[in-house]
Design an enzyme around this catalytic site. Structure first.
Site, mmCIF file in Angstrom:
data_model
loop_
_atom_site.group_PDB
_atom_site.id
_atom_site.type_symbol
_atom_site.label_atom_id
_atom_site.label_comp_id
_atom_site.label_asym_id
_atom_site.label_seq_id
_atom_site.Cartn_x
_atom_site.Cartn_y
_atom_site.Cartn_z
ATOM 1 N N GLY A 41 0.835 -1.194 0.000
ATOM 2 C CA GLY A 41 0.000 0.000 0.000
ATOM 3 C C GLY A 41 0.869 1.243 0.000
ATOM 4 O O GLY A 41 1.936 1.278 0.632
ATOM 5 N N ALA A 45 -0.559 6.076 4.998
ATOM 6 C CA ALA A 45 0.144 5.210 5.942
ATOM 7 C C ALA A 45 1.298 4.478 5.255
ATOM 8 O O ALA A 45 2.432 4.491 5.740
ATOM 9 C CB ALA A 45 -0.833 4.219 6.564
ATOM 10 N N ARG A 338 -22.140 12.543 12.277
ATOM 11 C CA ARG A 338 -22.428 11.844 11.028
ATOM 12 C C ARG A 338 -23.398 10.682 11.194
ATOM 13 O O ARG A 338 -24.336 10.518 10.417
ATOM 14 C CB ARG A 338 -21.123 11.308 10.438
ATOM 15 C CG ARG A 338 -20.217 12.395 9.911
ATOM 16 C CD ARG A 338 -18.900 11.820 9.436
ATOM 17 N NE ARG A 338 -18.051 12.879 8.884
ATOM 18 C CZ ARG A 338 -16.832 12.682 8.399
ATOM 19 N NH1 ARG A 338 -16.308 11.468 8.408
ATOM 20 N NH2 ARG A 338 -16.129 13.677 7.915
#
Lengths: 646, 213, 220
Positions: A41, A45, A338
């Site tokens: 990834g 991060a 939310r």
């Protein structure tokens, strides 16, 4: 039940991280060169971790499925990044940021982790400025802040509506610098298929080269997963098309526990679904709720006429409008958190008051604000959002109310990790949205960017050394080990099996059906009967998938259908685990709302007596039910309260 | 809407490609361009044909993955948006749409409409960064930066790296991509120390990669 | 050596050479227009004499040759690189914001070069090495360059050839001035559109001015 050791350091909250850093084992520079780390990834991060580890001297291999690291979905984050700088002198502090995050997460996150997050937040801003991130500034040249939901202070740093993009490009440039120096080997268009365990430790990964189709093996002393969230299990979400759960799901099946899989954030202000062909939902910034008023017609007949196109919203008289958030939550009105706003919209639409062609939309009306402040002010504040809305919906929000509906946005759940961000597999780490750690049952705005960069720049580079320090005598691994061979064969077999089904239905059609089940039963409102039904339905769909999926093309070429099929196959398993997790959590908290557990007024009802724990699920086999392990959450330093927005 | 599509099909990097004509019917004007492509692909899969491969990811105009050259223009007829934000209401019933991949020597076609843009990563790797390590950084407010400079820097930094500038340029030049990165940093005090080297290194890299002038 | 320069250096040299050539054209036009003065070619011949005898101008002549060669050489190199950068063309050729003539600089350039050779043979080499008619101005003997010009432009084919050639010079110049500024990094929100205007004005004035001369000579 396995004993879960979260490895939280002893001592006062504010001293834990300092103490940890002071006493943790480090690796000396000469040894770092001999240690390999795989990072999967390249989002906030992943890229920040890969760059920071390489700067320290480790040899890093960094993988992503996109054509460039810069395309990771962190790029799409709009609003901003929180930090406890207190530049506004409005009373902010590390403790306050910590407290807001714990409370916002409805008391389902780990105190020590969240405190550390708040603690390192300031260094992130310093780091990004030094990298050349052009944050918004005041006329005096100092950094500007804006406010966000769930906080009473102004602590959000931003770069126009493209904060995620700018932060990611900062991390990407740091990563690129290390690639140039030869400390990072970059593998783009490579998708991770499995993690390789040698003697119980994570020692490598199996990937597919998405251009040639070759299945390849890579070895390292430790593996870091930074592969993001799994919102795409719902088919329609604000995630990127390629965002997937394969890496963390395969880690789960190799023994990493999965924390709170059912915790999903559903964002209230998205552009509604407009047709069956829709592929993706678009988020409209939460900030719109500052000036917009949310309503539906008071009378069902009016709503019906609007759906049929016989009536325009502007023709509905003021007294015939139901400003349901203002009615239910007079104190917070349109600015409730939310999860509350999302549920209220669903409640009205389910009751038959929804608008739009599908009846699955509510109005977000700016006419009052325009009358009060003038069109210019509204344009200055939200011009780009209004433009984006008009582009997609083809209606002018200055003249007719916007239509919005909630959509899946973020997954708080993820791989269970301890304080060091290590999963239950030694040597396997999970950072960013891929882990479960910091947001509890609900994430606050502008905290996802903070967590991704905190993990990558300032936490993992310390904690991973504690593990690697006793690996310095372990020589570099050969990928010829039988474990690599076997895992590779299993991964290749699975793809072959998919290709050989040769059924009749397309991958997307299965994905859409899974999405419908998830949205209906494991979405905003959940109940026991529905969840049980979902578990059965998903299992059935999964069986049908493996019998009737149709994939064109071959394995040794670029084949988007095959890529999607592999991901959907994993979603079909993960979806069931999410339903199971939601089923055992007999309470409502944050984004998880069980219809059986609500106050008479319809508010979420937590069960702190029995459910103040992290549900860490353990894989036991393809044909057996997963096992539930619990990590109790001790609130030593904050008082646990019921959230109230009335 | 019923449309005729002429799409570049190419099996892989080494094979010769050609245009293939497809018809799509009953497309909603509210669907996006890529959703129209999804519908085409879905129908191709059902027929057992290879769907058209194209790059796409965020579908909200920021990741820079989508890259179609539509009727002679990168990202199609609308201004300042990407292919994924283009909607079918921009076209008329019965239109013929020609869809090509980006064309440039440093962007070789991998399959159909997918091109390899690692050249852009190489340009950034050559020097498109400020050389700082993680940690040990002075406070973010230590150096005030005039607002106007920060805004100009942000204007440049907003580049999404999609490659449309190369695709559009008659010379297939990457000067715009490089200048965006160079000016982003040049406007900031943090970027000044390496400004000259950065410019030289990145320009040398675009020349090496074979972009035009 | 030129090939080793970076693309930006090449473009900067190209731009500087181009601007120098524009300045030469302006001087050249200024002198040529003297021939239209009704003084029995006196001013023109004096100026022509000055140009072929003044040591500074004689030195500049070599600089001018250098400028031409560099401009042509770099133009060709840059163009070949640009062609190579896009080996496969688009089916639907380009929408692009660049001006029309910018796409044809190499073509207009080649036409200008071809006729330049003819022009040099007609006038420059003739003046330098050939037989020239003489004329007395005051009590000095001068070469009658003006007569040579007028004789040439009494012939219709020559006039047409020159007009054709000069039109292409105009086309080439249309993209010249502002493009050179751009290559030098002189780009500005407000003034770049002005530079476009100057570019077009230069193209029209220079090409138009030069065209006027054969035209008027032929008609009168």
């Amino acid at each position: 039940m396995t004993e879960l050791n979260s490895k939280i350091p002893k001592g006062q909250l504010a001293e834990k991280w300092t103490n940890y850093k002071a006493h943790t084992n480090l690796v000396n520079p000469a040894n770092k060169r001999r240690l390999d780390v795989i990072v999967v990834g390249t989002g906030l991060a992943g890229a920040s971790a890969a760059a920071s580890l390489a700067e320290l001297g480790f040899k890093v291999k960094n993988f992503c499925y996109q054509d460039s690291p810069r395309r990771a979905h962190s790029i799409a984050a709009q609003g901003g990044i929180n930090a406890a700088k207190n530049y506004q002198n409005d009373g902010d502090s590390v403790y306050r940021l910590f407290y807001d995050t714990i409370k916002g997460g409805d008391y389902r996150a780990r105190e020590a982790n969240v405190y550390r997050l708040a603690e390192v937040s300031n260094a992130i801003i310093d780091q990004c400025v030094a990298q050349g991130v052009p944050f918004a500034r005041e006329y005096g040249g100092l950094l500007d802040n804006r406010s966000f939901g769930g906080a009473q202070v102004s602590r959000t740093f931003y770069a126009r509506g493209q904060t995620g993009q700018q932060l990611l490009l900062g991390a990407y440039s740091a990563l690129s610098r290390q690639v140039k120096k030869g400390n990072v080997e970059l593998y783009t268009r490579h998708e991770m298929l499995d993690v390789v365990l040698v003697e119980g430790r994570a020692r490598g990964i199996i990937v597919r080269d998405m251009v040639t189709g070759a299945i390849e093996r890579y070895a390292a002393h430790a593996v870091v997963l930074a592969t993001g969230g799994y919102g795409n299990v719902f088919f329609l979400s604000t995630n990127a098309m390629g965002s997937n759960a394969t890496a963390i799901w395969k880690a789960f099946k190799r023994g990493a526990f999965f924390g709170n899989p059912s915790f999903t954030q559903i964002h209230p202000t998205c552009i509604p679904v407009h047709g069956d062909f829709q592929s993706k939902l678009t988020l409209m910034s939460e900030s719109l709720r500052n000036d917009g008023r949310i309503w539906v017609p008071k009378n069902k007949e009016d709503a019906e006429k609007i759906r049929q196109g016989k009536l325009q919203p502007t023709q509905i008289k003021e007294e015939d409008r139901d400003y349901y958030l203002e009615r239910r939550y007079p104190a917070f009105g349109n600015l409730v958190p939310r999860d509350v706003a999302s549920r209220a919209a669903k409640e009205r639409c389910d009751a038959g008051y929804g608008v739009g062609d599908t009846g699955l939309a509510v109005y977000l009306d700016f006419s009052d604000a325009i009358n009060r402040l003038g069109k210019n002010v509204i344009e200055a504040r939200y011009g780009n959002l209004f433009q984006m809305y008009e582009k997609i919906v083809d209606e002018n929000p200055y003249e007719t109310p916007m239509m919005i509906y909630p959509a899946v946005h973020y997954t708080m759940g993820g791989l269970w990790v301890d304080y060091e961000l290590m999963t239950t597999i030694p040597g396997l780490y999970a950072i960013g949205e891929a882990n479960f750690s910091d947001h509890g049952a609900n994430r606050l705005g502008a905290s996802a960017l903070m967590q991704g960069l905190a993990d990558g720049y300032f936490v993992l580079p310390y904690t991973i050394q504690n593990y690697l320090s006793d690996q310095i005598r372990v020589p570099k691994f050969s990928t010829d080990l039988p474990e690599f061979k076997q895992t590779e064969e299993e991964a290749a077999d699975r793809l072959r099996k998919l290709m050989e089904v040769k059924g009749k239905q397309t991958v997307d059609s299965f994905h859409k059906r899974l999405g419908h089940i998830m949205w209906e039963y494991v979405g905003m409102g959940r109940n026991e009967a529905g969840l049980k039904k979902a578990i059965v339905e998903i299992a059935k769909l999964r069986e049908e998938f493996w019998k009737d999926v149709k994939i064109t093309g071959g394995m040794n070429e670029i084949n988007p259908e095959l890529e999607k099929a592999g991901r959907v196959a994993d979603f079909l398993e993960l979806g069931e685990l999410m339903a199971r997790d939601a089923l055992i959590r007999n309470e409502s908290c944050g984004g998880h709302f069980r219809e059986e557990y609500q106050t008479p007024e319809g508010e979420a009802l937590r069960d702190d007596q029995n459910l103040m724990y992290v549900a860490a699920w353990e894989f036991t086999g393809d044909n057996t039910e997963p096992r539930l392990n619990k990590e109790a959450l001790d609130y030593e330093f904050v008082e646990v309260k019921q959230r109230n927005y009335k | 809407m019923d449309l005729t599509l002429k799409i570049w099909r190419q099996k892989n990097a080494t094979s010769k490609g050609k245009f293939v004509t497809y018809k799509v019917n009953g497309i909603s004007p509210n669907s996006s361009f890529l959703e129209m492509m999804d519908i085409l692909n879905e129908s191709l899969v059902v027929k057992g044909e290879d769907p058209v491969a194209f790059d796409h990811d965020c579908r909200e105009g920021i990741c820079g993955a989508c890259s179609m050259y539509i009727n002679g223009r990168p990202h199609g007829p609308d201004k300042a948006i990407t292919t994924c934000q283009l909607h079918m209401r921009r076209f008329k019933d019965g239109d013929t749409i020609v869809i090509e991949p980006w064309r440039a020597r440093p962007f070789p076609v991998l399959k159909d409409l997918i091109v390899d843009r690692t050249a852009f990563d190489k340009i950034i790797q050559a020097g498109g960064y400020i050389s700082v390590n993680t940690g040990g950084i002075p406070d973010a407010n230590a150096i005030p930066i005039p607002r106007a400079n920060a805004e100009l820097s942000m204007d440049a930094a907003a580049c999404i790296g999609c490659g449309a500038c190369v695709a559009a340029c008659k010379n297939a030049s990457a000067m715009l991509f490089v200048s965006a990165k160079v000016s982003q940093f040049e406007r900031l005090p943090e970027g000044k120390p390496e400004a000259a080297e950065r410019g030289q290194a990145t320009v040398a890299e675009i020349d090496r990669l074979g972009f035009g002038n | 050596m030129v090939l080793k320069y970076s693309s930006i250096t090449k473009k900067i040299i190209m731009a500087l050479a181009g601007l120098f050539l524009i300045s030469f054209l302006i001087v050249h036009l200024g002198i040529n227009l003297l021939i239209l003065k009704n003084d029995g070619r006196e001013a023109f011949n004096l100026a022509a004499h000055f140009m072929v005898t003044n040591p500074l101008i004689q030195t500049m002549q070599w600089v001018l040759f250098g400028g031409f060669i560099i401009h042509i050489l770099l133009g060709v190199v840059l163009q070949i690189q640009n062609w190579m950068a896009r080996p496969q063309r688009y089916k639907v050729e380009g929408y692009s914001h660049t001006s029309f003539f910018s796409k044809f600089m190499i073509h207009t350039g080649a036409i200008i070069l071809a006729f330049l050779v003819l022009h040099l043979i007609n006038f420059f080499f003739r003046a330098k090495f050939g037989e020239m008619p003489g004329v007395m101005i005051g009590d000095q003997h001068y070469e009658d360059m003006g007569l040579l010009v007028i004789e040439k432009f009494k012939s219709l084919p020559y006039v047409l050839i020159y007009i054709f050639w000069l039109l292409f010079l105009g086309f080439h110049l249309d993209h010249a001035f502002h493009s050179a500024l751009q290559s030098l990094g002189l780009n500005h929100n407000k003034y770049t559109p002005v530079a476009f205007g100057i570019s077009r004005a230069l193209a029209i004035l220079i090409a138009g001015g030069f065209i006027l001369i054969p035209l008027i000579i032929y008609i009168s």
